[in-house]
Enzyme design. Structure first.
Site, PDB file in Angstrom:
ATOM      1  N   THR A  87       0.839  -1.217   0.000  1.00 13.24           N
ATOM      2  CA  THR A  87       0.000   0.000   0.000  1.00 13.24           C
ATOM      3  C   THR A  87       0.872   1.265   0.000  1.00 13.24           C
ATOM      4  O   THR A  87       0.506   2.260  -0.606  1.00 13.24           O
ATOM      5  CB  THR A  87      -0.989   0.035   1.193  1.00 13.24           C
ATOM      6  OG1 THR A  87      -0.264  -0.159   2.400  1.00 13.24           O
ATOM      7  CG2 THR A  87      -2.066  -1.016   1.077  1.00 13.24           C
ATOM      8  N   SER A 101      -4.595  -9.706   5.978  1.00 14.37           N
ATOM      9  CA  SER A 101      -5.689  -9.905   6.932  1.00 14.37           C
ATOM     10  C   SER A 101      -5.845 -11.394   7.269  1.00 14.37           C
ATOM     11  O   SER A 101      -6.668 -11.746   8.101  1.00 14.37           O
ATOM     12  CB  SER A 101      -6.999  -9.376   6.341  1.00 14.37           C
ATOM     13  OG  SER A 101      -7.291 -10.083   5.150  1.00 14.37           O
ATOM     14  N   GLN A 124       1.016 -13.315  -1.289  1.00 17.28           N
ATOM     15  CA  GLN A 124      -0.282 -13.410  -1.962  1.00 17.28           C
ATOM     16  C   GLN A 124      -0.368 -12.358  -3.061  1.00 17.28           C
ATOM     17  O   GLN A 124      -1.343 -12.275  -3.782  1.00 17.28           O
ATOM     18  CB  GLN A 124      -1.417 -13.138  -0.964  1.00 17.28           C
ATOM     19  CG  GLN A 124      -1.504 -14.164   0.130  1.00 17.28           C
ATOM     20  CD  GLN A 124      -2.387 -13.665   1.265  1.00 17.28           C
ATOM     21  OE1 GLN A 124      -3.560 -14.005   1.373  1.00 17.28           O
ATOM     22  NE2 GLN A 124      -1.827 -12.868   2.143  1.00 17.28           N
ATOM     23  N   ASN A 125       0.669 -11.518  -3.140  1.00 17.65           N
ATOM     24  CA  ASN A 125       0.578 -10.368  -4.044  1.00 17.65           C
ATOM     25  C   ASN A 125       0.922 -10.741  -5.480  1.00 17.65           C
ATOM     26  O   ASN A 125       1.767 -11.594  -5.730  1.00 17.65           O
ATOM     27  CB  ASN A 125       1.493  -9.241  -3.549  1.00 17.65           C
ATOM     28  CG  ASN A 125       1.065  -8.749  -2.183  1.00 17.65           C
ATOM     29  OD1 ASN A 125      -0.042  -9.065  -1.732  1.00 17.65           O
ATOM     30  ND2 ASN A 125       1.913  -8.008  -1.509  1.00 17.65           N
ATOM     31  N   CYS A 149      -6.871 -15.735 -27.559  1.00 13.34           N
ATOM     32  CA  CYS A 149      -5.872 -16.703 -28.021  1.00 13.34           C
ATOM     33  C   CYS A 149      -5.794 -16.687 -29.554  1.00 13.34           C
ATOM     34  O   CYS A 149      -6.812 -16.691 -30.238  1.00 13.34           O
ATOM     35  CB  CYS A 149      -6.273 -18.087 -27.525  1.00 13.34           C
ATOM     36  SG  CYS A 149      -5.124 -19.379 -27.990  1.00 13.34           S
ATOM     37  N   PRO A 191      -3.658  -0.252  -3.752  1.00 13.10           N
ATOM     38  CA  PRO A 191      -4.611  -0.466  -2.655  1.00 13.10           C
ATOM     39  C   PRO A 191      -4.620  -1.925  -2.194  1.00 13.10           C
ATOM     40  O   PRO A 191      -4.326  -2.823  -2.990  1.00 13.10           O
ATOM     41  CB  PRO A 191      -5.967  -0.114  -3.288  1.00 13.10           C
ATOM     42  CG  PRO A 191      -5.768  -0.279  -4.762  1.00 13.10           C
ATOM     43  CD  PRO A 191      -4.322   0.010  -5.038  1.00 13.10           C
ATOM     44  N   ASP A 192      -4.954  -2.134  -0.918  1.00 18.89           N
ATOM     45  CA  ASP A 192      -5.168  -3.526  -0.501  1.00 18.89           C
ATOM     46  C   ASP A 192      -6.612  -3.899  -0.842  1.00 18.89           C
ATOM     47  O   ASP A 192      -7.285  -3.195  -1.611  1.00 18.89           O
ATOM     48  CB  ASP A 192      -4.796  -3.740   0.988  1.00 18.89           C
ATOM     49  CG  ASP A 192      -5.707  -3.000   1.951  1.00 18.89           C
ATOM     50  OD1 ASP A 192      -6.713  -2.413   1.517  1.00 18.89           O
ATOM     51  OD2 ASP A 192      -5.420  -3.012   3.160  1.00 18.89           O
ATOM     52  N   PHE A 193      -7.100  -4.999  -0.310  1.00 17.49           N
ATOM     53  CA  PHE A 193      -8.437  -5.462  -0.699  1.00 17.49           C
ATOM     54  C   PHE A 193      -9.511  -5.056   0.302  1.00 17.49           C
ATOM     55  O   PHE A 193     -10.588  -4.613  -0.070  1.00 17.49           O
ATOM     56  CB  PHE A 193      -8.442  -6.999  -0.850  1.00 17.49           C
ATOM     57  CG  PHE A 193      -7.573  -7.457  -1.979  1.00 17.49           C
ATOM     58  CD1 PHE A 193      -8.091  -7.583  -3.258  1.00 17.49           C
ATOM     59  CD2 PHE A 193      -6.228  -7.728  -1.785  1.00 17.49           C
ATOM     60  CE1 PHE A 193      -7.296  -7.961  -4.318  1.00 17.49           C
ATOM     61  CE2 PHE A 193      -5.416  -8.115  -2.840  1.00 17.49           C
ATOM     62  CZ  PHE A 193      -5.954  -8.236  -4.110  1.00 17.49           C
ATOM     63  N   ARG A 194      -9.211  -5.217   1.593  1.00 16.34           N
ATOM     64  CA  ARG A 194     -10.288  -5.183   2.595  1.00 16.34           C
ATOM     65  C   ARG A 194     -10.268  -4.001   3.542  1.00 16.34           C
ATOM     66  O   ARG A 194     -11.137  -3.908   4.398  1.00 16.34           O
ATOM     67  CB  ARG A 194     -10.288  -6.494   3.389  1.00 16.34           C
ATOM     68  CG  ARG A 194     -10.613  -7.683   2.523  1.00 16.34           C
ATOM     69  CD  ARG A 194     -10.627  -9.016   3.236  1.00 16.34           C
ATOM     70  NE  ARG A 194     -10.942 -10.067   2.284  1.00 16.34           N
ATOM     71  CZ  ARG A 194     -10.077 -10.601   1.432  1.00 16.34           C
ATOM     72  NH1 ARG A 194      -8.815 -10.218   1.452  1.00 16.34           N
ATOM     73  NH2 ARG A 194     -10.457 -11.535   0.570  1.00 16.34           N
ATOM     74  N   ASP A 197       1.681  -8.173  -7.615  1.00 15.23           N
ATOM     75  CA  ASP A 197       2.285  -6.963  -8.180  1.00 15.23           C
ATOM     76  C   ASP A 197       3.749  -7.148  -8.561  1.00 15.23           C
ATOM     77  O   ASP A 197       4.378  -6.231  -9.106  1.00 15.23           O
ATOM     78  CB  ASP A 197       2.127  -5.788  -7.194  1.00 15.23           C
ATOM     79  CG  ASP A 197       2.654  -6.110  -5.796  1.00 15.23           C
ATOM     80  OD1 ASP A 197       3.649  -6.854  -5.675  1.00 15.23           O
ATOM     81  OD2 ASP A 197       2.067  -5.627  -4.803  1.00 15.23           O
ATOM     82  N   CYS A 206       3.859  -1.541   7.885  1.00 11.18           N
ATOM     83  CA  CYS A 206       4.900  -2.546   7.639  1.00 11.18           C
ATOM     84  C   CYS A 206       6.275  -1.901   7.494  1.00 11.18           C
ATOM     85  O   CYS A 206       7.267  -2.411   8.024  1.00 11.18           O
ATOM     86  CB  CYS A 206       4.614  -3.306   6.343  1.00 11.18           C
ATOM     87  SG  CYS A 206       3.178  -4.340   6.440  1.00 11.18           S
ATOM     88  N   ASN A 265       1.606  -5.636  11.248  1.00  7.17           N
ATOM     89  CA  ASN A 265       0.383  -5.294  10.502  1.00  7.17           C
ATOM     90  C   ASN A 265      -0.319  -4.124  11.195  1.00  7.17           C
ATOM     91  O   ASN A 265      -0.056  -3.834  12.352  1.00  7.17           O
ATOM     92  CB  ASN A 265      -0.555  -6.514  10.491  1.00  7.17           C
ATOM     93  CG  ASN A 265      -1.448  -6.552   9.277  1.00  7.17           C
ATOM     94  OD1 ASN A 265      -1.029  -6.229   8.175  1.00  7.17           O
ATOM     95  ND2 ASN A 265      -2.704  -6.927   9.460  1.00  7.17           N
ATOM     96  N   HIS A 276      -0.615 -16.677  -5.056  1.00 13.85           N
ATOM     97  CA  HIS A 276      -1.799 -16.337  -5.843  1.00 13.85           C
ATOM     98  C   HIS A 276      -1.414 -15.992  -7.280  1.00 13.85           C
ATOM     99  O   HIS A 276      -2.116 -15.256  -7.961  1.00 13.85           O
ATOM    100  CB  HIS A 276      -2.577 -15.207  -5.174  1.00 13.85           C
ATOM    101  CG  HIS A 276      -3.232 -15.646  -3.890  1.00 13.85           C
ATOM    102  ND1 HIS A 276      -3.855 -14.798  -3.016  1.00 13.85           N
ATOM    103  CD2 HIS A 276      -3.377 -16.894  -3.350  1.00 13.85           C
ATOM    104  CE1 HIS A 276      -4.331 -15.482  -1.980  1.00 13.85           C
ATOM    105  NE2 HIS A 276      -4.045 -16.760  -2.155  1.00 13.85           N
ATOM    106  N   GLU A 313      -3.425  -4.145  11.901  1.00 13.69           N
ATOM    107  CA  GLU A 313      -4.438  -4.701  12.816  1.00 13.69           C
ATOM    108  C   GLU A 313      -4.032  -6.133  13.170  1.00 13.69           C
ATOM    109  O   GLU A 313      -3.311  -6.784  12.416  1.00 13.69           O
ATOM    110  CB  GLU A 313      -5.813  -4.704  12.132  1.00 13.69           C
ATOM    111  CG  GLU A 313      -5.793  -5.494  10.835  1.00 13.69           C
ATOM    112  CD  GLU A 313      -7.105  -5.503  10.076  1.00 13.69           C
ATOM    113  OE1 GLU A 313      -8.059  -4.869  10.528  1.00 13.69           O
ATOM    114  OE2 GLU A 313      -7.151  -6.177   9.035  1.00 13.69           O
TER     115      GLU A 313
END
Ligand code: OAD
Length: 339
Positions: free
Chosen positions: A59, A231, A137-138, A189, A64-67, A140, A292, A254, A157, A256
Protein backbone atom coordinates in the site's frame (compact mmCIF):
# COMPACT_ATOMS: atom_id res chain seq x y z
CA UNK A 1 -29.93 -24.79 17.86
CA UNK A 2 -30.69 -28.50 18.29
CA UNK A 3 -27.66 -29.42 16.22
CA UNK A 4 -25.47 -27.20 18.40
CA UNK A 5 -26.96 -28.73 21.55
CA UNK A 6 -26.17 -32.20 20.18
CA UNK A 7 -22.67 -31.14 19.32
CA UNK A 8 -21.99 -29.71 22.78
CA UNK A 9 -23.48 -32.76 24.46
CA UNK A 10 -20.92 -34.95 22.66
CA UNK A 11 -17.95 -32.82 23.74
CA UNK A 12 -16.02 -34.31 26.59
CA UNK A 13 -15.50 -31.31 28.82
CA UNK A 14 -12.99 -33.16 30.99
CA UNK A 15 -10.84 -33.72 27.93
CA UNK A 16 -11.07 -30.05 26.99
CA UNK A 17 -10.04 -28.95 30.46
CA UNK A 18 -7.07 -31.33 30.35
CA UNK A 19 -6.15 -29.94 26.95
CA UNK A 20 -6.09 -26.49 28.46
CA UNK A 21 -3.83 -27.72 31.26
CA UNK A 22 -1.40 -29.33 28.86
CA UNK A 23 2.13 -28.02 29.26
CA UNK A 24 2.97 -25.39 26.74
CA UNK A 25 5.76 -26.17 24.30
CA UNK A 26 9.28 -24.89 24.87
CA UNK A 27 9.64 -21.11 24.56
CA UNK A 28 12.44 -20.28 22.13
CA UNK A 29 12.24 -16.49 22.42
CA UNK A 30 14.34 -14.96 25.24
CA UNK A 31 11.25 -12.82 25.92
CA UNK A 32 7.89 -12.80 24.10
CA UNK A 33 8.32 -9.27 22.75
CA UNK A 34 9.44 -7.54 19.57
CA UNK A 35 12.87 -7.08 21.17
CA UNK A 36 12.87 -10.78 22.05
CA UNK A 37 12.29 -11.64 18.37
CA UNK A 38 15.25 -9.45 17.37
CA UNK A 39 17.47 -11.17 19.98
CA UNK A 40 16.33 -14.54 18.65
CA UNK A 41 17.17 -13.56 15.04
CA UNK A 42 20.64 -12.56 16.20
CA UNK A 43 21.15 -15.90 17.96
CA UNK A 44 22.41 -18.99 16.17
CA UNK A 45 19.03 -20.70 16.72
CA UNK A 46 17.36 -18.75 13.92
CA UNK A 47 18.63 -19.77 10.50
CA UNK A 48 15.48 -20.26 8.44
CA UNK A 49 13.04 -17.37 8.34
CA UNK A 50 9.82 -17.58 6.35
CA UNK A 51 7.97 -14.42 5.41
CA UNK A 52 4.25 -14.54 4.61
CA UNK A 53 2.87 -11.37 3.13
CA UNK A 54 -0.11 -9.72 1.53
CA UNK A 55 -1.40 -6.52 0.00
CA UNK A 56 -0.51 -4.40 3.06
CA UNK A 57 3.19 -4.52 2.17
CA UNK A 58 2.45 -2.72 -1.11
CA UNK A 59 0.00 0.00 0.00
CA UNK A 60 2.93 2.36 0.66
CA UNK A 61 3.84 1.92 -3.02
CA UNK A 62 0.39 3.24 -3.97
CA UNK A 63 -1.36 -0.08 -4.62
CA UNK A 64 -4.61 -0.47 -2.66
CA UNK A 65 -5.17 -3.53 -0.50
CA UNK A 66 -8.44 -5.46 -0.70
CA UNK A 67 -10.29 -5.18 2.59
CA UNK A 68 -9.35 -1.93 4.34
CA UNK A 69 -12.70 -0.13 4.66
CA UNK A 70 -12.84 2.90 2.38
CA UNK A 71 -9.51 2.57 0.57
CA UNK A 72 -9.48 -1.20 -0.10
CA UNK A 73 -10.20 -2.43 -3.62
CA UNK A 74 -13.39 -4.25 -2.62
CA UNK A 75 -14.94 -0.94 -1.44
CA UNK A 76 -14.15 0.80 -4.73
CA UNK A 77 -15.49 -1.39 -7.50
CA UNK A 78 -18.98 0.15 -7.79
CA UNK A 79 -18.31 1.36 -11.35
CA UNK A 80 -18.03 -2.26 -12.53
CA UNK A 81 -21.53 -3.10 -11.24
CA UNK A 82 -20.42 -6.51 -10.01
CA UNK A 83 -22.74 -9.00 -8.30
CA UNK A 84 -20.21 -8.95 -5.41
CA UNK A 85 -16.77 -7.27 -5.10
CA UNK A 86 -14.90 -10.57 -5.22
CA UNK A 87 -16.60 -11.46 -8.52
CA UNK A 88 -13.90 -9.49 -10.32
CA UNK A 89 -11.49 -12.30 -9.34
CA UNK A 90 -13.91 -15.23 -9.80
CA UNK A 91 -13.07 -17.50 -12.69
CA UNK A 92 -16.67 -18.23 -13.74
CA UNK A 93 -17.61 -14.56 -13.71
CA UNK A 94 -14.43 -13.70 -15.68
CA UNK A 95 -15.28 -16.22 -18.41
CA UNK A 96 -18.69 -14.58 -18.85
CA UNK A 97 -17.59 -10.98 -18.41
CA UNK A 98 -13.82 -10.35 -18.57
CA UNK A 99 -14.06 -6.57 -19.12
CA UNK A 100 -14.11 -5.50 -15.43
CA UNK A 101 -10.97 -7.51 -14.68
CA UNK A 102 -9.06 -6.09 -17.65
CA UNK A 103 -10.11 -2.52 -16.86
CA UNK A 104 -8.81 -2.99 -13.32
CA UNK A 105 -5.69 -4.81 -14.54
CA UNK A 106 -4.79 -1.74 -16.62
CA UNK A 107 -4.73 0.34 -13.44
CA UNK A 108 -2.79 -2.21 -11.42
CA UNK A 109 -0.37 -3.52 -14.05
CA UNK A 110 3.11 -4.12 -12.66
CA UNK A 111 5.73 -1.73 -13.90
CA UNK A 112 4.46 1.54 -12.50
CA UNK A 113 5.25 0.99 -8.82
CA UNK A 114 8.37 0.91 -6.66
CA UNK A 115 8.97 -1.70 -3.93
CA UNK A 116 8.57 -0.52 -0.36
CA UNK A 117 11.00 -0.62 2.56
CA UNK A 118 9.25 -3.82 3.59
CA UNK A 119 10.05 -5.50 0.23
CA UNK A 120 13.69 -4.51 0.64
CA UNK A 121 13.68 -5.87 4.20
CA UNK A 122 12.78 -9.27 2.71
CA UNK A 123 15.66 -8.83 0.25
CA UNK A 124 17.96 -7.99 3.16
CA UNK A 125 16.94 -11.19 4.97
CA UNK A 126 17.91 -13.05 1.80
CA UNK A 127 21.27 -11.26 1.60
CA UNK A 128 21.97 -12.17 5.23
CA UNK A 129 21.38 -15.84 4.36
CA UNK A 130 18.35 -16.00 6.68
CA UNK A 131 15.45 -16.21 4.23
CA UNK A 132 14.17 -19.74 3.72
CA UNK A 133 11.28 -18.48 1.56
CA UNK A 134 8.88 -15.59 1.07
CA UNK A 135 5.28 -16.69 0.50
CA UNK A 136 3.36 -13.83 -1.04
CA UNK A 137 -0.28 -13.41 -1.96
CA UNK A 138 0.58 -10.37 -4.04
CA UNK A 139 0.49 -10.29 -7.80
CA UNK A 140 2.28 -6.96 -8.18
CA UNK A 141 5.71 -8.68 -8.58
CA UNK A 142 7.33 -6.09 -6.26
CA UNK A 143 9.28 -8.79 -4.41
CA UNK A 144 10.98 -9.62 -7.71
CA UNK A 145 11.53 -5.94 -8.50
CA UNK A 146 13.19 -5.59 -5.08
CA UNK A 147 15.59 -8.32 -6.17
CA UNK A 148 14.32 -11.29 -4.12
CA UNK A 149 15.46 -14.38 -6.06
CA UNK A 150 12.80 -16.43 -7.86
CA UNK A 151 13.99 -19.53 -5.96
CA UNK A 152 13.22 -17.75 -2.66
CA UNK A 153 9.69 -16.82 -3.71
CA UNK A 154 6.37 -18.61 -3.69
CA UNK A 155 3.83 -16.48 -5.50
CA UNK A 156 0.88 -18.26 -3.95
CA UNK A 157 -1.80 -16.34 -5.84
CA UNK A 158 0.15 -16.42 -9.09
CA UNK A 159 1.68 -13.58 -11.04
CA UNK A 160 1.23 -11.27 -14.03
CA UNK A 161 4.62 -12.56 -15.24
CA UNK A 162 3.07 -15.05 -17.69
CA UNK A 163 -0.41 -15.67 -19.11
CA UNK A 164 -2.31 -18.59 -20.62
CA UNK A 165 -5.33 -19.19 -22.79
CA UNK A 166 -8.12 -20.37 -20.46
CA UNK A 167 -9.08 -23.05 -23.02
CA UNK A 168 -6.06 -24.51 -24.86
CA UNK A 169 -3.47 -23.30 -22.26
CA UNK A 170 -1.20 -21.73 -24.90
CA UNK A 171 1.32 -19.51 -23.10
CA UNK A 172 1.62 -15.76 -23.70
CA UNK A 173 4.13 -13.26 -22.36
CA UNK A 174 3.35 -10.44 -19.95
CA UNK A 175 4.32 -7.91 -22.64
CA UNK A 176 1.89 -9.38 -25.19
CA UNK A 177 -1.04 -9.24 -22.76
CA UNK A 178 -0.05 -5.82 -21.44
CA UNK A 179 0.02 -4.32 -24.93
CA UNK A 180 -3.55 -5.50 -25.56
CA UNK A 181 -4.78 -4.37 -22.16
CA UNK A 182 -3.30 -0.90 -22.59
CA UNK A 183 -5.02 -0.61 -25.97
CA UNK A 184 -8.29 -1.49 -24.17
CA UNK A 185 -8.51 -4.76 -26.10
CA UNK A 186 -9.46 -8.05 -24.49
CA UNK A 187 -6.64 -10.53 -25.21
CA UNK A 188 -7.84 -13.57 -27.16
CA UNK A 189 -5.87 -16.70 -28.02
CA UNK A 190 -4.33 -16.66 -31.51
CA UNK A 191 -5.11 -20.35 -31.82
CA UNK A 192 -8.56 -21.04 -30.35
CA UNK A 193 -9.77 -17.44 -29.86
CA UNK A 194 -10.66 -18.04 -26.21
CA UNK A 195 -9.70 -15.56 -23.47
CA UNK A 196 -6.08 -15.16 -22.41
CA UNK A 197 -5.70 -14.53 -18.68
CA UNK A 198 -2.59 -13.55 -16.69
CA UNK A 199 -1.50 -16.42 -14.45
CA UNK A 200 -2.93 -14.91 -11.31
CA UNK A 201 -5.03 -17.27 -9.21
CA UNK A 202 -8.74 -16.50 -9.32
CA UNK A 203 -11.27 -17.74 -6.77
CA UNK A 204 -12.26 -21.16 -8.10
CA UNK A 205 -8.76 -21.98 -9.38
CA UNK A 206 -6.10 -24.10 -7.68
CA UNK A 207 -2.97 -22.50 -6.24
CA UNK A 208 0.29 -23.07 -8.15
CA UNK A 209 1.94 -26.48 -7.74
CA UNK A 210 5.04 -24.79 -6.28
CA UNK A 211 2.97 -23.73 -3.24
CA UNK A 212 2.03 -27.34 -2.41
CA UNK A 213 5.45 -28.74 -3.36
CA UNK A 214 7.36 -26.48 -0.99
CA UNK A 215 5.06 -25.67 1.90
CA UNK A 216 5.46 -28.79 4.09
CA UNK A 217 9.24 -28.96 4.02
CA UNK A 218 9.63 -25.17 4.32
CA UNK A 219 7.31 -24.79 7.29
CA UNK A 220 8.69 -27.85 9.09
CA UNK A 221 12.17 -26.33 8.93
CA UNK A 222 11.09 -22.79 9.76
CA UNK A 223 12.79 -21.15 12.77
CA UNK A 224 10.80 -17.90 12.62
CA UNK A 225 7.65 -16.94 10.75
CA UNK A 226 7.17 -13.25 9.93
CA UNK A 227 3.65 -12.36 8.74
CA UNK A 228 3.23 -8.90 7.21
CA UNK A 229 0.46 -6.84 5.60
CA UNK A 230 -2.26 -9.44 5.35
CA UNK A 231 -5.69 -9.91 6.93
CA UNK A 232 -5.16 -13.71 6.80
CA UNK A 233 -8.72 -14.07 5.52
CA UNK A 234 -8.09 -16.21 2.44
CA UNK A 235 -7.34 -19.93 2.65
CA UNK A 236 -5.37 -22.07 2.10
CA UNK A 237 -2.76 -19.29 2.40
CA UNK A 238 -3.97 -18.12 5.82
CA UNK A 239 -3.66 -21.59 7.36
CA UNK A 240 0.07 -21.67 6.60
CA UNK A 241 0.61 -20.00 9.99
CA UNK A 242 -0.32 -23.35 11.56
CA UNK A 243 2.21 -25.23 9.42
CA UNK A 244 5.22 -24.41 11.61
CA UNK A 245 6.29 -26.50 14.60
CA UNK A 246 4.57 -25.80 17.95
CA UNK A 247 7.70 -24.10 19.26
CA UNK A 248 8.38 -21.84 16.25
CA UNK A 249 8.02 -18.13 17.08
CA UNK A 250 5.69 -16.05 14.89
CA UNK A 251 5.83 -12.28 14.42
CA UNK A 252 2.95 -10.30 12.95
CA UNK A 253 3.69 -6.82 11.56
CA UNK A 254 0.38 -5.29 10.50
CA UNK A 255 -1.99 -2.38 11.06
CA UNK A 256 -4.44 -4.70 12.82
CA UNK A 257 -4.29 -7.97 14.67
CA UNK A 258 -5.28 -11.00 12.65
CA UNK A 259 -4.80 -14.75 12.50
CA UNK A 260 -5.71 -15.21 16.16
CA UNK A 261 -7.12 -18.52 17.31
CA UNK A 262 -10.85 -18.74 17.04
CA UNK A 263 -12.34 -19.08 20.58
CA UNK A 264 -15.06 -21.43 19.27
CA UNK A 265 -12.49 -23.65 17.55
CA UNK A 266 -10.53 -23.66 20.77
CA UNK A 267 -13.60 -24.69 22.75
CA UNK A 268 -14.20 -27.47 20.26
CA UNK A 269 -10.71 -28.81 20.80
CA UNK A 270 -8.92 -27.22 17.83
CA UNK A 271 -6.73 -25.19 20.18
CA UNK A 272 -3.65 -25.27 17.95
CA UNK A 273 -5.18 -23.20 15.16
CA UNK A 274 -4.22 -19.54 14.93
CA UNK A 275 -1.96 -17.22 16.87
CA UNK A 276 -2.09 -16.15 20.50
CA UNK A 277 -0.57 -12.74 21.22
CA UNK A 278 -2.31 -11.76 24.41
CA UNK A 279 -3.34 -14.62 26.68
CA UNK A 280 -1.23 -15.44 29.71
CA UNK A 281 -0.30 -18.65 27.89
CA UNK A 282 1.29 -16.75 24.95
CA UNK A 283 4.80 -18.09 24.48
CA UNK A 284 5.78 -17.52 20.86
CA UNK A 285 3.46 -15.08 19.04
CA UNK A 286 4.38 -11.40 18.94
CA UNK A 287 2.44 -8.61 17.32
CA UNK A 288 3.80 -5.24 16.18
CA UNK A 289 0.95 -2.93 15.21
CA UNK A 290 1.55 -0.20 12.65
CA UNK A 291 2.76 0.24 9.09
CA UNK A 292 4.90 -2.55 7.64
CA UNK A 293 7.64 -0.16 6.56
CA UNK A 294 7.92 1.26 10.08
CA UNK A 295 7.83 -2.23 11.59
CA UNK A 296 10.62 -3.42 9.29
CA UNK A 297 12.71 -0.35 10.06
CA UNK A 298 12.16 -0.85 13.80
CA UNK A 299 13.22 -4.49 13.52
CA UNK A 300 16.20 -3.59 11.32
CA UNK A 301 17.18 -1.02 13.98
CA UNK A 302 17.17 -3.65 16.73
CA UNK A 303 19.23 -5.92 14.46
CA UNK A 304 21.75 -3.17 13.66
CA UNK A 305 20.73 -3.18 9.97
CA UNK A 306 18.78 0.07 9.80
CA UNK A 307 21.33 2.10 7.87
CA UNK A 308 21.92 -0.77 5.46
CA UNK A 309 18.19 -1.07 4.82
CA UNK A 310 17.68 2.67 4.30
CA UNK A 311 20.66 2.83 1.93
CA UNK A 312 19.35 -0.15 -0.03
CA UNK A 313 15.91 1.46 -0.43
CA UNK A 314 17.38 4.78 -1.48
CA UNK A 315 19.85 3.35 -4.01
CA UNK A 316 17.33 0.95 -5.52
CA UNK A 317 14.68 3.66 -5.86
CA UNK A 318 17.22 5.92 -7.58
CA UNK A 319 18.12 3.16 -9.99
CA UNK A 320 14.45 2.51 -10.80
CA UNK A 321 13.88 6.23 -11.35
CA UNK A 322 16.87 6.43 -13.66
CA UNK A 323 15.84 3.35 -15.62
CA UNK A 324 12.31 4.64 -16.06
CA UNK A 325 13.74 8.06 -17.01
CA UNK A 326 11.54 9.61 -14.38
CA UNK A 327 12.90 12.50 -12.33
CA UNK A 328 15.69 11.16 -10.16
CA UNK A 329 14.73 10.61 -6.57
CA UNK A 330 15.47 13.59 -4.38
CA UNK A 331 15.76 11.43 -1.27
CA UNK A 332 19.17 11.68 0.29
CA UNK A 333 20.73 8.29 0.97
CA UNK A 334 22.02 7.98 4.53
CA UNK A 335 25.79 8.11 4.88
CA UNK A 336 27.55 4.92 5.98
CA UNK A 337 28.31 6.39 9.40
CA UNK A 338 24.85 7.54 10.42
CA UNK A 339 22.56 4.96 12.06
P1 OAD B 1 -6.32 -7.58 2.70
O1 OAD B 1 -6.77 -6.30 2.09
O2 OAD B 1 -7.35 -8.58 3.03
O3 OAD B 1 -5.51 -7.27 4.03
C1 OAD B 1 -4.48 -6.30 4.07
C2 OAD B 1 -4.02 -6.15 5.51
O4 OAD B 1 -2.90 -5.29 5.53
C3 OAD B 1 -5.08 -5.54 6.43
O5 OAD B 1 -5.01 -6.20 7.68
C4 OAD B 1 -4.63 -4.08 6.55
O6 OAD B 1 -4.98 -3.52 7.80
C5 OAD B 1 -3.13 -4.24 6.46
N1 OAD B 1 -2.41 -3.08 5.92
C6 OAD B 1 -2.73 -2.29 4.87
N2 OAD B 1 -1.76 -1.40 4.61
C7 OAD B 1 -0.78 -1.62 5.56
C8 OAD B 1 0.48 -1.04 5.83
N3 OAD B 1 1.00 -0.05 5.10
N4 OAD B 1 1.18 -1.54 6.87
C9 OAD B 1 0.69 -2.55 7.64
N5 OAD B 1 -0.49 -3.15 7.41
C10 OAD B 1 -1.22 -2.69 6.38
O7 OAD B 1 -5.21 -8.18 1.71
P2 OAD B 1 -4.65 -9.68 1.68
O8 OAD B 1 -4.59 -10.27 3.03
O9 OAD B 1 -3.39 -9.64 0.89
O10 OAD B 1 -6.82 -12.92 -3.44
O11 OAD B 1 -5.78 -10.39 0.82
C11 OAD B 1 -5.65 -11.75 0.56
C12 OAD B 1 -6.26 -12.10 -0.77
O12 OAD B 1 -7.61 -11.61 -0.83
C13 OAD B 1 -5.60 -11.48 -1.97
O13 OAD B 1 -4.45 -12.16 -2.39
C14 OAD B 1 -6.68 -11.54 -3.00
C15 OAD B 1 -7.85 -11.11 -2.17
O14 OAD B 1 -9.09 -11.57 -2.57
C16 OAD B 1 -7.20 -13.18 -4.69
O15 OAD B 1 -7.50 -12.32 -5.47
C17 OAD B 1 -7.23 -14.63 -5.02
Amino acid sequence: VDQLKNLFSTINLGELINKDNEEKPEQLLPEVTFKGVAEYIKSDKCKNIIVMCGAGISTAAGIPDFRTPGTGLYDNLQKYELPSPQAIFEINFFKENPQPFYTLAKELYPGSFKPTTCHYFIKLLEQKGLLRRAYTQNIDTLERVAGVGGDKLVEAHGTFHTAHCVQCRMEYSQDWVKEKVFKDEIPHCKDCEELVKPDIVFFGEPLPRRFFNLRYEDFRLCDLLIVMGTSLKVHPFASLVDGVEDTTPRLLINREKCGESDPLMKLLGGGGAGMDFDSDKAYRDVCWLGDCDDGCLALADLLGWKNELKTMVCNQHKEIDQNSQATASKEKCPSKKSA
